[in-house]
Design an enzyme around this catalytic site. Structure first.
Site, short mmCIF file in Angstrom:
data_model
loop_
_atom_site.label_atom_id
_atom_site.label_comp_id
_atom_site.label_asym_id
_atom_site.label_seq_id
_atom_site.Cartn_x
_atom_site.Cartn_y
_atom_site.Cartn_z
N GLN A 1 0.81 -1.22 0.00
CA GLN A 1 0.00 0.00 0.00
C GLN A 1 0.84 1.27 0.00
OE1 GLN A 1 -2.50 -1.80 3.35
NE2 GLN A 1 -3.96 -0.46 2.33
N ARG B 1 4.50 -0.56 12.87
CA ARG B 1 4.14 -1.85 12.26
C ARG B 1 4.19 -1.72 10.76
NH1 ARG B 1 -1.58 -4.37 11.10
NH2 ARG B 1 -0.86 -6.27 10.08
N HIS C 1 1.17 -9.30 3.97
CA HIS C 1 0.00 -8.42 3.98
C HIS C 1 -0.59 -8.42 2.57
CE1 HIS C 1 -1.86 -4.83 6.32
NE2 HIS C 1 -2.58 -4.99 5.22
N ASN D 1 -1.34 -10.89 7.99
CA ASN D 1 -2.33 -9.84 8.27
C ASN D 1 -3.71 -10.33 7.83
OD1 ASN D 1 -3.20 -6.96 8.89
ND2 ASN D 1 -3.91 -7.22 6.77
N GLU D 2 -4.64 -10.32 8.76
CA GLU D 2 -6.07 -10.54 8.49
C GLU D 2 -6.36 -11.68 7.52
OE1 GLU D 2 -7.55 -5.97 9.26
OE2 GLU D 2 -7.70 -6.81 7.25
N ASN E 1 -7.34 -6.24 14.68
CA ASN E 1 -7.65 -5.09 13.82
C ASN E 1 -9.15 -4.85 13.92
OD1 ASN E 1 -5.00 -5.46 13.13
ND2 ASN E 1 -5.37 -5.85 10.96
N TYR F 1 -12.47 -2.34 13.01
CA TYR F 1 -13.01 -1.22 12.21
C TYR F 1 -14.51 -1.02 12.45
CZ TYR F 1 -8.54 -0.79 9.94
OH TYR F 1 -7.19 -0.59 9.71
N GLU G 1 -4.47 -2.51 14.40
CA GLU G 1 -5.02 -1.56 13.44
C GLU G 1 -6.35 -1.02 13.94
OE1 GLU G 1 -3.78 -3.67 9.19
OE2 GLU G 1 -5.70 -2.62 9.35
N TRP H 1 -4.21 2.92 12.05
CA TRP H 1 -4.15 2.73 10.59
C TRP H 1 -4.55 4.07 9.97
CZ3 TRP H 1 -2.02 -0.84 7.53
CH2 TRP H 1 -2.13 -0.60 6.15
N GLU I 1 -5.77 1.96 -1.03
CA GLU I 1 -6.79 1.20 -0.28
C GLU I 1 -7.38 0.10 -1.13
OE1 GLU I 1 -9.27 -0.21 2.65
OE2 GLU I 1 -7.36 0.88 2.73
N TRP I 2 -6.49 -0.78 -1.60
CA TRP I 2 -6.89 -1.98 -2.31
C TRP I 2 -7.88 -1.66 -3.43
CZ3 TRP I 2 -3.10 -4.91 -1.07
CH2 TRP I 2 -2.54 -4.84 0.20
O1 LIG Z 1 -7.61 -3.93 7.69
C1 LIG Z 1 -7.35 -3.98 6.50
O2 LIG Z 1 -8.19 -4.14 5.63
C2 LIG Z 1 -6.00 -3.90 6.09
O3 LIG Z 1 -5.20 -4.39 7.05
C3 LIG Z 1 -5.55 -2.57 5.65
O4 LIG Z 1 -4.67 -2.93 4.65
C4 LIG Z 1 -6.62 -1.66 5.14
O5 LIG Z 1 -6.05 -0.77 4.25
C5 LIG Z 1 -7.22 -0.88 6.27
O6 LIG Z 1 -7.78 -1.67 7.11
C6 LIG Z 1 -8.28 0.06 5.83
O7 LIG Z 1 -9.34 -0.60 5.28
#
Ligand SMILES: O=C(O)[C@H](O)[C@@H](O)[C@H](O)[C@H](O)CO
Length: 423
Positions: free
Chosen positions: A20, A69, A113, A157-158, A279, A281, A339, A379, A386-387
């Protein structure tokens, strides 16, 4: 800020990932990853961190964080995903980690990641059991070269996002929409995690843990059917990745979708962890599926909450709910928020300050409820790729002008600096 009281030894950090921010996709012998040519928008130069890492480390020093990180790019270390390491790749991360250590910041490293080397994906990616063993070899190389400086290791990661977004619904690379036939990728990632923990420890790793994406799951109503759907989604998004590592068992309702011989791998997967990284959100909401629905649940939007520019509901108390739930459900090692963050525009970002403050209050409440939380990572340090959403969502404490690569600390940068300095 007066109520955001955290222990003096609490670890304050920021998070990023290689794909990223690094850019320079074809420099220094880097091979192609599954994301390089995936989707409508490509990362390309990203934030050009590959060349500007010293400037970014100086920003972290100015921010006053105790930890950074980052992630290693597998295709930069092993361009084909196997074989001898690429010296230029090793040299880049030597330069980066030396810069971070010289700034008095503790390196926290994620080995993977999401940037799977294309050759590995072409050989089946996480659908192939063999990928777990390729990953273990890669982790051994990282341990050999960087265990002297990295203080906290995170193999994957995730893994939930890779399985669900990459293989089940196809929104992320590699773009496969296999629905529940994607679940073997979860087992192979869990196995890869366990094997990597063994390799990293053999290389002298100081500590090893996770960075799992977790959400509290809300039933759409109190009906038995909706609560059953929520339990199923909880097993899929949370249990599938937490249970094997923390309890040595898989949620029973998922076993029909996992490789027949998966139980044999559980002793390897259930390596004791030094920390559990989360993580967070947003929560998720599930309802019973409609007639003939392909899944044992249907997702429902979370309504009635303010939202970010990335259309995520802002639910700080969901973090307290999740951590207290996990504290009651598992024998957790020390916890880190690896995150947490949000997307908002502009250099003047009061919404981000409010988001961080309210999530930190929720974190404090979870600690008051007995959860052993030792640190928090925003984060992200920089706006970045952002993917599949590309560069529109901006998650950084530092604004990036993608034309000039100019970095501009946002108001939230100053706010976080004040917080972590205990002023
Ligand atoms: O949690 C995730 O999806 C990833 O680890 C990050 O790479 C994202 O960019 C961030 O979370 C925002 O969506």
């Amino acid at each position: 800020m007066e109520n955001l009281i955290f222990p003096p030894e609490f670890l304050w950090g920021v998070s990023t990932s290689a794909f990223q921010i690094e850019g320079a996709p074809r420099e220094g012998g880097r091979g192609l990853s599954v994301w390089d040519e995936f989707g409508a928008v490509h990362a390309g130069a990203a934030t050009d961190h590959y060349h500007r890492y010293a400037e970014d480390v100086a920003l972290m020093a100015e921010l006053g964080v105790g930890a950074y990180r980052m992630s290693f790019a597998w295709p930069r270390i092993q361009p084909e995903g196997t074989g001898r390491p690429n010296q230029d790749g090793l040299d880049f991360y030597d330069r980066l980690l030396d810069e971070v250590c010289a700034a008095g910041i503790m390196p926290v490293a994620t080995a993977y990641h999401w940037d799977t080397p294309l050759a590995i994906e072409d050989a089946g990616g996480w659908l192939a059991r063999d990928t777990a063993f390729r990953f273990a070899e890669y982790a051994a190389i990282l341990g050999e070269h960087f265990a002297d400086r990295v203080r906290m290791w995170i193999p994957l990661n995730e893994p939930m996002v890779t399985t669900v977004y990459g293989y089940a619904i196809g929104e992320y690379a590699p773009g496969k929409a296999l629905l529940l036939d994607a679940l073997p990728t979860a087992h192979h990632q869990n196995l890869a995690h366990g094997l990597a923990v063994q390799e990293l420890r053999a290389a002298g790793a100081a500590s090893v843990g996770t960075a799992n994406h977790h959400s509290p799951i809300w039933p759409a109503s109190d009906s038995e059917a909706d609560r059953a759907a929520a339990d199923w989604l909880d097993a899929l998004l949370n249990g599938l990745f937490a249970d094997p590592g923390l309890t040595g068992r898989y949620p029973p309702e998922l076993l029909p979708y996992l490789p027949a011989n998966c139980a044999g791998d559980l002793p390897v997967i259930a390596q004791p962890l030094d920390f559990y990284g989360v993580n967070y959100y947003e929560p998720q909401c599930a309802a019973a599926p409609g007639e003939g629905g392909p899944l044992p649940f249907e997702l429902r939007p979370i309504e009635g909450f303010p939202r970010t520019t990335n259309d995520s509901p802002i639910v700080p108390d969901g973090l307290r709910e999740l951590l207290v739930q996990f504290h009651e459900r598992y024998d957790l090692p020390p916890v880190y928020l690896t995150e947490n963050g949000c997307s908002f525009d502009g250099v003047h970002d009061p919404e981000r300050i409010d988001f961080l403050a309210r999530h930190l209050s929720a974190l404090r409440a979870a600690m008051d409820a007995g959860v052993d939380v030792r640190g928090y990572f925003v984060w992200s340090l920089l706006d970045n790729f952002e993917w599949s959403k590309g560069y529109a969502p901006r998650f950084g404490l530092v604004h990036v002008d993608y034309e000039t690569q100019r970095r501009t600390p946002k108001d939230s940068f100053a706010w976080y600096r004040k917080l972590v300095s205990h002023d």
